[in-house]
Design an enzyme around this catalytic site. Structure first.
Site, PDB file in Angstrom:
ATOM      1  CG  ASP A  29      14.054  -3.943 -29.422  1.00  0.00           C
ATOM      2  OD1 ASP A  29      14.219  -4.437 -30.541  1.00  0.00           O
ATOM      3  OD2 ASP A  29      14.063  -4.608 -28.368  1.00  0.00           O
TER       4      ASP A  29
ATOM      5  CB  SER B  83      15.357 -11.401 -26.664  1.00  0.00           C
ATOM      6  OG  SER B  83      14.720 -11.335 -27.917  1.00  0.00           O
TER       7      SER B  83
ATOM      8  CG  HIS C 144      16.517  -7.134 -29.994  1.00  0.00           C
ATOM      9  ND1 HIS C 144      15.416  -6.961 -29.175  1.00  0.00           N
ATOM     10  CD2 HIS C 144      16.846  -8.455 -29.892  1.00  0.00           C
ATOM     11  CE1 HIS C 144      15.089  -8.116 -28.622  1.00  0.00           C
ATOM     12  NE2 HIS C 144      15.950  -9.032 -29.022  1.00  0.00           N
TER      13      HIS C 144
END
Length: 327
Positions: free
Chosen positions: A280, A144, A308
């Site tokens: 995502d 991330s 995600h």
């Protein structure tokens, strides 16, 4: 049985060296010209640095994440196996462990300067060079916002590592990403950094963390009241100023800095593998995919409906690809 005993023993030994540590940088000039006073960087190390100092893997933390939360990555069954690698997990600026609005003495809360992803990477470079005395990394990998920092490492220090693996990160924020992150930031600012504002922010965050189909399948409408209550209760543990600091860093993230991707591509020296989640809703995967194709890098696509959080739901698939690439 013997192998299991050895691994268990190694984990017990490494735990003694995995305590929270700090590097006191002092006043640190940020790329925007501001000065971060009494800058400190938190980190943890796992495993053993080999004689040639050629097995170091650096892992930046995700958005609001800490090195303690990220420690699992050094497990023998995970990506950065600490029985093979010397794993350095670094707390990113603004996460409440490294220098942040919540722990600064002279620049507390609104007085804290604006930091960037490049600033985070610059402090990590100083840590590796000046404290750990390592002149070259084997790999850099993060998830991330850690993936965003991994992309930045390619540009800031292209000759400093052999391999880079950005995981569900992006080299540059898309319009969708900017819309989403600015929605959070504007809500915090307009809510004057209040606990009530953070209740809304955490709900927004959870909304995009998973896909609609995942949420529909895992939380029925009868559970909604308890579900939203937990989200709002959890929000009371969040620091709005720290959250906003890392939001600003992500909003402004762009490794290209006015260059065309084709120009930036020429600067990349490391071998690259890119991991994306095709569904995502938090970090749009398209910029990472496009840059990966330019680099002719292997691209691992996690395609399930966890969005995600695909690294958790499809962890075995991801780990198999990354371990093969690292080894």
């Amino acid at each position: 049985m013997k192998k299991l005993f050895i691994i268990t023993l190694l984990l017990l030994v490494q735990s003694a060296y995995a305590q929270q540590r700090y590097y006191q940088i002092g006043d640190f000039q940020l790329e925007n010209g501001q000065v971060l006073k009494d800058c400190k960087i938190g980190y943890r190390t796992f495993g053993k640095l080999n004689a040639g100092k050629s097995n170091a893997v650096l892992v930046p933390t995700w958005f609001t994440g800490t090195s303690q939360q990220k420690s699992f990555i050094a497990n023998p069954s995970d990506i950065a196996d600490s029985t093979k690698y010397f794993v350095i997990i670094v707390d990113a600026l603004g996460n409440g462990v490294s220098s942040s609005p919540s722990n600064s003495v002279s620049q507390k809360d609104k007085l804290f300067p604006v930091v960037s992803i490049r600033d985070m990477v610059a402090t990590q470079y100083k840590l590796v060079k000046e404290v750990l005395k390592i002149n070259h990394l084997y790999a850099v990998t993060g998830i991330s916002m850690g993936g965003m920092q991994s992309f930045q490492w390619m540009m800031s220090y292209p000759d400093f590592m052999d391999k880079v693996i950005p995981i569900i990160g992006s080299p540059k924020q898309s319009t969708y990403d900017k819309l989403y992150w600015n929605l959070q930031l504007n809500s915090i600012e307009r809510g004057q950094y209040s606990a009530e504002a953070m209740k809304t922010i955490n709900a927004l965050h959870q909304l995009n963390l998973w896909t609609p189909s995942y949420r529909e399948a895992h939380t029925n409408t009868e559970e909604y009241a308890s579900y939203i209550k937990k989200i709002e209760d959890d929000a009371l543990k969040l620091n709005a100023y720290d959250w906003a600091t890392q939001l600003r860093a992500m909003i402004n993230h762009d490794i290209f800095q006015g260059q065309k991707p084709e120009e930036a591509f020429a600067k990349v020296k490391a071998k690259v593998m890119i991991v994306v989640a095709t569904q995502d809703h938090m970090v749009n995967p398209q910029a990472a995919i496009r840059f990966g194709k330019l680099l002719k890098a292997p691209i691992v696509e996690l395609t399930g409906d966890c969005g995600h959080m695909a690294t958790s739901c499809e962890g075995d698939k991801m780990r198999a690809h990354i371990k093969g690439f690292l080894d």
